[in-house]
Design an enzyme around this catalytic site. Structure first.
Site, short mmCIF file in Angstrom:
data_model
loop_
_atom_site.label_atom_id
_atom_site.label_comp_id
_atom_site.label_asym_id
_atom_site.label_seq_id
_atom_site.Cartn_x
_atom_site.Cartn_y
_atom_site.Cartn_z
N VAL A 100 0.87 -1.17 0.00
CA VAL A 100 0.00 0.00 0.00
C VAL A 100 0.91 1.22 0.00
O VAL A 100 1.66 1.45 0.96
CB VAL A 100 -0.93 0.02 1.23
CG1 VAL A 100 -1.83 1.25 1.19
CG2 VAL A 100 -1.74 -1.27 1.30
N GLY A 110 -6.66 11.64 0.25
CA GLY A 110 -7.62 10.54 0.25
C GLY A 110 -7.40 9.43 -0.74
O GLY A 110 -8.23 8.52 -0.85
N GLU A 136 3.93 -0.51 8.67
CA GLU A 136 4.88 0.19 9.53
C GLU A 136 4.10 0.75 10.72
O GLU A 136 2.98 1.26 10.54
CB GLU A 136 5.55 1.35 8.77
CG GLU A 136 6.48 0.91 7.67
CD GLU A 136 7.71 0.20 8.21
OE1 GLU A 136 8.18 0.55 9.30
OE2 GLU A 136 8.19 -0.72 7.54
N TYR A 143 -4.94 2.77 9.09
CA TYR A 143 -5.72 1.55 8.84
C TYR A 143 -6.85 1.34 9.84
O TYR A 143 -7.84 0.68 9.52
CB TYR A 143 -4.80 0.33 8.83
CG TYR A 143 -3.82 0.38 7.68
CD1 TYR A 143 -4.25 0.13 6.38
CD2 TYR A 143 -2.48 0.70 7.89
CE1 TYR A 143 -3.37 0.20 5.32
CE2 TYR A 143 -1.59 0.77 6.82
CZ TYR A 143 -2.04 0.52 5.55
OH TYR A 143 -1.17 0.59 4.50
#
Length: 170
Positions: A100, A110, A136, A143
């Site tokens: 990601v 965003g 990380e 998240y």
């Protein structure tokens, strides 16, 4: 590189996106769901810009060939990838989200959330019930609002390490 393992709380996912596909398009971004137009050298540049090691483009291609789901956002003006995420898994029970990344020039608007929301919805629609990722520690807060929690139910993961294995043989 230190990482934390996270698992998704399934009840949190909805089909409402923080940025609609139309809003992305109006802001000059194109959502892509295949690697067909993805320039691997440009993707590698994004990886390096966020602190990942530079990767062999042939190995990136092989990883993408073995990826079940991927989403990336292309900047219309430059035609370059600016956000990316992918998932691998068994296609039935388990998936792990990898890589990601959002180009630092485009962070905070965003795009990371846009790819993650859609990737999660895609996995849930496939019936995947166990979705994990490695992150990380400094970005765990990104998240959590997406439904991820650290070590739910006391689950502790392990990672195979050749370095430790070789040390134990001596």
């Amino acid at each position: 590189m230190s990482s934390a393992s996270l698992r998704l709380k399934p009840a949190i996912i909805t089909n409402k996106y923080s940025i609609s596909d139309a809003d992305l398009e109006s802001r000059g971004f194109h959502l892509r769901r295949t690697a067909d137009e993805l320039n691997l050298d440009q993707l590698n540049t994004v990886f390096v810009s966020v602190g990942f090691p530079r990767r062999d483009p042939e190995k990136i291609k092989l990883a993408l060939d073995n990826t079940n789901s991927l989403l990336w956002i292309q900047h219309e003006r430059t035609r370059k990838p600016v956000a990316f995420a992918r998932a691998t898994g068994d296609g039935v029970f388990n998936a792990i989200i990898w890589d990601v990344v959002v180009d630092p020039s485009f962070q905070g608007i965003g795009l990371g959330k846009a790819v993650m929301e859609r990737l999660l919805d895609e996995l849930v629609e496939q019936g995947i019930v166990n979705i994990a990722l490695y992150s990380e520690p400094r970005v765990l807060g990104f998240y959590r609002p997406l439904g991820f929690v650290a070590d739910p139910d006391g689950i502790r993961g392990m990672v195979y390490s050749r370095k430790n294995r070789n040390r134990n043989k001596k």
